[in-house]
Design a protein around this motif. Structure first.
Motif, PDB file in Angstrom:
ATOM      1  N   MET A 439       0.837  -1.057  -0.032  1.00 29.55           N
ATOM      2  CA  MET A 439      -0.119  -0.046  -0.235  1.00 29.55           C
ATOM      3  C   MET A 439       0.879   1.184  -0.051  1.00 29.55           C
ATOM      4  SD  MET A 439      -3.090   1.366   2.801  1.00 29.55           S
ATOM      5  CE  MET A 439      -1.433   1.922   3.777  1.00 29.55           C
ATOM      6  N   LEU A 440       0.468   2.222  -0.830  1.00 27.42           N
ATOM      7  CA  LEU A 440       1.355   3.444  -0.667  1.00 27.42           C
ATOM      8  C   LEU A 440       0.257   4.670  -0.418  1.00 27.42           C
ATOM      9  CD1 LEU A 440       3.611   5.344  -1.966  1.00 27.42           C
ATOM     10  CD2 LEU A 440       2.189   5.526  -4.031  1.00 27.42           C
ATOM     11  N   ASP A 441       0.496   5.209   0.568  1.00 31.49           N
ATOM     12  CA  ASP A 441      -0.239   6.070   1.428  1.00 31.49           C
ATOM     13  C   ASP A 441      -0.219   7.464   0.744  1.00 31.49           C
ATOM     14  OD1 ASP A 441       1.922   7.363   2.593  1.00 31.49           O
ATOM     15  OD2 ASP A 441       1.764   6.293   4.377  1.00 31.49           O
ATOM     16  N   PRO A 442      -1.088   8.431   1.059  1.00 32.06           N
ATOM     17  CA  PRO A 442      -1.035   9.652   0.389  1.00 32.06           C
ATOM     18  C   PRO A 442       0.343  10.377   0.503  1.00 32.06           C
ATOM     19  CG  PRO A 442      -3.115   9.687   1.188  1.00 32.06           C
ATOM     20  CD  PRO A 442      -2.369   8.463   1.859  1.00 32.06           C
ATOM     21  N   ALA A 443       1.166  10.120   1.895  1.00 30.02           N
ATOM     22  CA  ALA A 443       2.473  10.547   2.107  1.00 30.02           C
ATOM     23  C   ALA A 443       3.473  10.166   1.312  1.00 30.02           C
ATOM     24  CB  ALA A 443       2.654  10.453   3.586  1.00 30.02           C
ATOM     25  N   GLY A 444       2.800   9.221   0.564  1.00 27.96           N
ATOM     26  CA  GLY A 444       4.265   8.524  -0.377  1.00 27.96           C
ATOM     27  C   GLY A 444       4.969   7.499   0.452  1.00 27.96           C
ATOM     28  N   GLU A 445       4.587   6.856   1.349  1.00 26.62           N
ATOM     29  CA  GLU A 445       5.347   5.919   2.201  1.00 26.62           C
ATOM     30  C   GLU A 445       4.401   4.415   1.661  1.00 26.62           C
ATOM     31  OE1 GLU A 445       7.873   5.868   4.018  1.00 26.62           O
ATOM     32  OE2 GLU A 445       7.793   7.896   3.832  1.00 26.62           O
ATOM     33  N   TRP A 446       5.433   3.497   1.386  1.00 27.90           N
ATOM     34  CA  TRP A 446       5.184   2.209   1.104  1.00 27.90           C
ATOM     35  C   TRP A 446       4.818   1.107   2.148  1.00 27.90           C
ATOM     36  CZ3 TRP A 446       2.882   0.200  -3.249  1.00 27.90           C
ATOM     37  CH2 TRP A 446       3.080   1.028  -4.341  1.00 27.90           C
ATOM     38  N   THR A 447       3.892   0.210   2.246  1.00 29.55           N
ATOM     39  CA  THR A 447       3.581  -0.718   3.447  1.00 29.55           C
ATOM     40  C   THR A 447       3.411  -1.905   2.774  1.00 29.55           C
ATOM     41  OG1 THR A 447       3.132   1.028   4.952  1.00 29.55           O
ATOM     42  CG2 THR A 447       2.591  -1.521   5.489  1.00 29.55           C
ATOM     43  N   THR A 448       4.099  -3.034   3.311  1.00 34.17           N
ATOM     44  CA  THR A 448       3.654  -4.260   2.863  1.00 34.17           C
ATOM     45  C   THR A 448       2.482  -4.662   3.762  1.00 34.17           C
ATOM     46  OG1 THR A 448       5.747  -4.950   2.135  1.00 34.17           O
ATOM     47  CG2 THR A 448       4.305  -6.711   2.729  1.00 34.17           C
TER      48      THR A 448
END
Length: 669
Positions: A439-448
């Motif tokens: 997932m890529l959040d609006p802040a530009g951070e990726w999370t598995t």
């Protein structure tokens, strides 16, 4: 000797009438008038073996040799040489003669005539009338024909001198010129020629005069070739090819008939003689390029000189900057040269594969096409296989306006497979080979978010997000333990939906307005439905959803991307190359499926329905994103490899913080 005398007089006068006046008419028929003077000599030894006249001593024979010179009505010089045997009786003469023109061309003829009175008295005038039949010659007169009448007056003064001077005048007509025709061949070696006049033609033709070396060639200074009143080419020497050739080799170029409007076309070969006259040989053919021989090949493009990552150049495809264009596939199985055209203009002839628009070698294209030298808009690339007359053409678009495609994130290969967004503007992507949902959040951070154990050639594929932010993911592993469709929450909790393990190849998912989840089964040729809190069940099984196996994968690739809009489910079939529209009946069952396609709609993968009702599609093998109108079948390209698209597999419109008027796509490569 009276019969002998009358014969000699008639023969001498015969040589005068054949002096031709100049002729410039296209049919090479003209009036012949003129005068000449000469002298006849008598070979008493009879070296030509003339029969002995009946009233002469045994063994006495006469060969008559006549030489004369004069001018025709146009002022052209002419000379005459004749050898004949006189008749033994009467006032009739017969014989053969040769007339030599100023340029050494010869006219051959035969004659008969009368002379009166016979026998003459010394001092009496002898009136001679001779009829000449022309029957060939050399040079431009090789096929001459015609007739002339000569009238002469001769005064008989005795037999003391056997070299008699004479003079005469004549009138008549003669037809002469090159007996030739226009023919064409499909091969540069001019083999198997066919008459051009009356023929229906298309593609590339080698047009030429036949015979290839006319007997009149010595009198020809050149041949002009005209098409529809426009001068195309001038040949100096035989063989006379319409677009040029060599004296001892093949024709060098073909007539590209697609440059001529379909319909009647008149081709003229204007033969120029060295005396300033000319002759037109014409042929009228019907040009019909509406149904050319279909080619089993097309065109490709690459951004690299080594043609790496070559892709098909398809109709209306947009290119920009510098690009290498060529026949595709690289070796289409052709045995001869290929002529390549851009916007109807011959750019290059390539004699062996690969056939590059601007030349090259077996491992490198030579020169890139700088599309900035062309106006933005539609252009046409075409090619003709010279020997087989196979033709291919593709209209493409040059668009050098700045691209509005932006790369948000780059990944090491292999890239993501599926993409979806939630109402909060979070972007989800599946990574099939890693077995991950990220997932890529609006802040530009990726999370598995979660992972699955996957094998070679399998993993999480298509996905969708519901209003609560839960992701629904199609996972193909062929492992009964984790194969099926999963609901994944924000915190990574993953649950396989009941019954989904029975789906042979779950590939993509889509919700309808009632919250039913539809799943494509790529191998089974089916659509499954999962009602809210219900189990998966087949909803539609149809041949239109089956794959063909033509892609060469271990399994057929049929139903793939799915999208929902206005009570209709849209399904992309990858190998059949179409979209199936499935309306929903009032009871929720599947209605009669309809097919929408386009010849360039090849290998569709993920799809999304736009606000304009069109089906935006990732054409994975083309590295292209295009929009297909389900009502008309019209196809429009939006982004290509030149914009950074590289095996795009899935796409979606933005939501929440992501622009809903923008498409978001993932490259699988």
């Amino acid at each position: 000797m009276r019969h002998l005398i009358s014969t000699i007089i008639a023969l001498l006068l015969l040589g005068l009438f054949l002096m031709p006046a100049s002729a410039v008419a296209a049919d090479m028929e003209g009036d012949f008038t003129g005068t000449a003077v000469g002298e006849a000599a008598f070979d008493l030894a009879n070296s030509s073996g003339c029969p002995t006249p009946e009233d002469t001593p045994p063994g006495f024979g006469i060969t008559t040799i006549t030489d004369a010179a004069g001018t025709a009505g146009s002022g052209g010089a002419v000379s005459l040489h004749s050898v004949h045997c006189p008749l033994a009786t009467g006032g009739i003469t017969s014989g053969q003669m040769t007339f030599t023109m100023a340029n050494s061309d010869e006219i051959h003829g035969t004659y008969t005539g009368t002379a009166t009175p016979i026998p003459p008295n010394i001092g009496d005038p002898i009136l001679v009338t001779i009829n000449i039949a022309l029957n060939g010659g050399t040079g431009r007169y090789a096929h001459a024909s015609g007739a002339a009448t000569l009238d002469a007056e001769l005064v008989f003064e005795g037999l003391e001198d056997l070299a008699w001077p004479w003079e005469a005048s004549w009138t008549g007509t003669v037809s002469y010129g090159v007996d030739a025709s226009l023919q064409f061949s499909r091969s540069a070696d001019r083999s198997e020629p066919v008459a051009l006049d009356g023929a229906t033609v298309n593609g590339n033709l080698y047009v030429f005069l036949t015979p290839l070396v006319p007997p009149e060639s010595g009198a020809i200074s050149g041949v002009e070739f005209w098409v529809g009143g426009a001068l195309v080419h001038t040949e100096c020497c035989a063989p006379y090819d319409m677009i040029g050739g060599t004296t001892d080799g093949p024709a060098t170029a073909a007539w590209h008939t697609p440059e001529v409007p379909d319909g009647e076309a008149t081709v003229t070969a204007r033969i120029l003689f060295d005396d300033g006259t000319s002759q037109d040989i014409t042929a009228t053919a019907t040009v019909d390029n509406s149904t050319p021989l279909p080619a089993e090949w097309g065109f490709g493009y690459s951004m690299d000189a080594d043609r790496s990552d070559a892709r098909p150049l398809l109709q209306s495809y947009a290119v920009s900057g510098s690009v290498y264009l060529f026949v595709f596939p690289f070796d289409p199985g052709l045995s001869g040269p290929v002529d390549l055209y851009l916007d109807g203009q011959l750019i290059r002839r390539e004699y062996e594969a690969p056939y590059d628009l601007l030349g090259g070698s077996s491992d490198r294209a030579g020169v890139a096409l700088d599309t900035t030298t062309l106006p933005d808009g539609v252009h046409r690339l075409s090619a003709i296989a010279v020997d087989s007359n196979q033709q291919a053409a593709v209209p493409f678009v040059v668009d050098n306006t700045p691209s509005d495609v932006e790369t948000l994130e780059s990944f090491p290969q292999p890239g993501p497979e599926g993409i979806a967004v939630d109402p909060e503007g979070n972007l989800y992507a599946t990574f099939a080979r890693d077995g991950e949902l990220r997932m890529l959040d609006p802040a530009g951070e990726w999370t598995t978010v979660t992972t699955w154990e996957v094998g070679e050639g399998s993993g999480p594929l298509g996905l969708e997000v519901d209003g609560a932010g839960n992701a629904y993911v199609a996972v193909t592993t062929f492992n009964p333990g984790n194969h099926g469709v999963y609901r994944v929450t924000h915190d990574g909790e993953s649950v396989r939906l009941p019954g989904s393990e029975a789906i042979i190849f779950p590939n993509d998912v889509a919700f309808d307005q009632q919250g039913n989840l539809f799943v494509s089964d790529t191998v089974g040729g089916a659509i499954w439905r999962l009602a809210p809190e219900g189990a998966a069940e087949p909803w539609l099984v149809d041949p239109l959803l089956l794959g063909t196996g033509e892609a060469g994968y271990p399994v057929p690739l049929g139903a793939n991307g799915v999208a929902w809009s206005d009570d209709t489910l849209y399904v992309a079939n990858t190998e059949q190359g179409h979209v199936v529209s499935v309306p929903v009946n009032e009871d929720g069952s599947a209605g009669t499926p309809l097919v929408t396609s386009h010849p360039q709609f090849l290998f569709p993968d993920g799809i999304a329905v736009g606000a304009d009702g069109r089906i935006y599609t990732a054409l994975i093998a083309q590295s292209t994103i295009a929009a297909l109108d389900p009502a008309t079948g019209a196809l429009e390209y939006f982004a290509t490899a030149l914009d950074g698209i590289d095996w795009a597999s899935s796409l979606t419109f933005g939501e929440g913080a992501l622009d809903p008027m923008s498409l978001y796509a993932v490259n699988y490569a």
